[in-house]
Write a protein that holds these residues in place. Structure first.
Motif, PDB file in Angstrom:
ATOM      1  N   VAL A 171      33.897  46.034  32.427  1.00  0.00           N
ATOM      2  CA  VAL A 171      33.982  45.373  33.731  1.00  0.00           C
ATOM      3  C   VAL A 171      33.256  46.221  34.769  1.00  0.00           C
ATOM      4  O   VAL A 171      33.501  47.418  34.901  1.00  0.00           O
ATOM      5  N   VAL A 172      32.365  45.576  35.514  1.00  0.00           N
ATOM      6  CA  VAL A 172      31.574  46.270  36.523  1.00  0.00           C
ATOM      7  C   VAL A 172      32.305  46.330  37.863  1.00  0.00           C
ATOM      8  O   VAL A 172      32.252  47.326  38.580  1.00  0.00           O
ATOM      9  N   GLY A 173      32.975  45.260  38.203  1.00  0.00           N
ATOM     10  CA  GLY A 173      33.696  45.203  39.474  1.00  0.00           C
ATOM     11  C   GLY A 173      34.743  44.115  39.425  1.00  0.00           C
ATOM     12  O   GLY A 173      34.728  43.257  38.537  1.00  0.00           O
ATOM     13  N   VAL A 174      35.675  44.136  40.381  1.00  0.00           N
ATOM     14  CA  VAL A 174      36.765  43.160  40.420  1.00  0.00           C
ATOM     15  C   VAL A 174      36.922  42.614  41.836  1.00  0.00           C
ATOM     16  O   VAL A 174      36.976  43.375  42.802  1.00  0.00           O
ATOM     17  N   ASP A 175      36.984  41.296  41.945  1.00  0.00           N
ATOM     18  CA  ASP A 175      37.280  40.612  43.209  1.00  0.00           C
ATOM     19  C   ASP A 175      38.604  39.897  43.009  1.00  0.00           C
ATOM     20  O   ASP A 175      38.663  38.814  42.424  1.00  0.00           O
ATOM     21  N   CYS A 176      39.685  40.528  43.446  1.00  0.00           N
ATOM     22  CA  CYS A 176      41.024  39.988  43.210  1.00  0.00           C
ATOM     23  C   CYS A 176      41.508  39.236  44.445  1.00  0.00           C
ATOM     24  O   CYS A 176      41.758  39.832  45.491  1.00  0.00           O
ATOM     25  N   ARG A 177      41.631  37.935  44.296  1.00  0.00           N
ATOM     26  CA  ARG A 177      42.066  37.079  45.420  1.00  0.00           C
ATOM     27  C   ARG A 177      43.406  36.416  45.137  1.00  0.00           C
ATOM     28  O   ARG A 177      43.736  35.379  45.738  1.00  0.00           O
ATOM     29  N   ILE A 178      44.176  36.971  44.256  1.00  0.00           N
ATOM     30  CA  ILE A 178      45.488  36.398  43.926  1.00  0.00           C
ATOM     31  C   ILE A 178      46.416  36.513  45.142  1.00  0.00           C
ATOM     32  O   ILE A 178      46.437  37.535  45.821  1.00  0.00           O
ATOM     33  N   GLU A 179      47.157  35.459  45.390  1.00  0.00           N
ATOM     34  CA  GLU A 179      48.093  35.420  46.528  1.00  0.00           C
ATOM     35  C   GLU A 179      49.516  35.229  46.034  1.00  0.00           C
ATOM     36  O   GLU A 179      49.752  34.912  44.869  1.00  0.00           O
ATOM     37  N   GLY A 180      50.454  35.404  46.968  1.00  0.00           N
ATOM     38  CA  GLY A 180      51.845  35.172  46.655  1.00  0.00           C
ATOM     39  C   GLY A 180      52.162  33.682  46.686  1.00  0.00           C
ATOM     40  O   GLY A 180      51.263  32.852  46.820  1.00  0.00           O
ATOM     41  N   PRO A 181      53.440  33.336  46.568  1.00  0.00           N
ATOM     42  CA  PRO A 181      53.842  31.914  46.552  1.00  0.00           C
ATOM     43  C   PRO A 181      53.389  31.195  47.834  1.00  0.00           C
ATOM     44  O   PRO A 181      53.291  31.806  48.915  1.00  0.00           O
TER      45      PRO A 181
END
Length: 217
Positions: free
Chosen positions: A204-214
């Motif tokens: 993996v080169v990079g991570v764009d994490c856009r996970i949100e809560g409920p």
């Protein structure tokens, strides 16, 4: 919880050109040229690695071929001048050789290469027997893993394990090695952990994490 970690054994070259302690200078140079390598392990009975001869070990002979160094320079460069007069591997080699085991993790091997400023390392078993050689180029092989393979591992090893109750609500995609995670989970406190674990997946080169809560009620 950890993702699969790649080791030296996964990427090393197992067919290795070697020389013995009594191999002469010209034979060493010819072997390097023939196999397009910059260093060769020196092995003795049973394949045990006793040293490494690199291009840097051979260069002093070329440097001093036409002229001998002055006395002051000679005093400052005793190692190089000694190698300039050497004719066999045992006189030219760097010993003891710095080696790694097959189960060494790739980041550990990379750090060792960087610290020692070497391009390759012999891989040996517990008895010092040669098993292969790992180069800088070999360490980069993990970045050739396909985007689909990376996405599958992130989902299996990170999302499904970290968010068992809401993993179906998380989308994972990878484009040119960059992973994007979107969706909603029940425990937003674990989102930074997910980003960190996804980044640790080999290749993996990079991570764009856009996970949100409920979603708000």
């Amino acid at each position: 919880m950890t993702s699969a970690r790649y080791t030296v054994d996964d990427v090393m070259t197992k067919t290795v050109v070697t020389v013995t302690p009594d191999t002469e200078f010209k034979e060493i140079a010819a072997a390097m040229e023939r196999c397009k390598v910059s260093a060769v392990p020196v092995v003795e009975g049973g394949g045990r690695v006793v040293g490494v001869v690199s291009e840097a070990d051979l260069l002093p002979k070329e440097e001093f071929h036409e002229r001998g160094p002055g006395m002051i320079e000679d005093m400052r460069r005793l190692d190089d001048t000694a190698k300039a007069g050497s004719v066999r591997a045992e006189e030219l080699m760097t010993s003891p050789a710095v080696t790694v085991r097959p189960d060494t993790l790739l980041p550990q091997a990379a750090r060792l290469m960087a610290a020692l400023r070497v391009k390759r390392l012999p891989v040996v078993d517990a008895d010092g027997g040669l098993k292969g050689i790992v180069s800088r180029a070999d360490l980069l092989k993990v970045f050739l893993r396909s985007d689909d393979e990376l996405a599958a591992e992130i989902r299996r090893e990170v999302v499904n394990r970290l968010f068992p109750a809401s993993h179906r609500d998380v989308n994972v995609s990878v484009t040119r090695g960059v992973a994007t995670l979107t969706g909603r989970v029940r425990d937003p406190a674990l989102v930074p952990v997910a980003a960190r674990l996804a980044q640790s997946v080999e290749g993996v080169v990079g991570v764009d994490c856009r996970i949100e809560g409920p979603a708000p009620a």
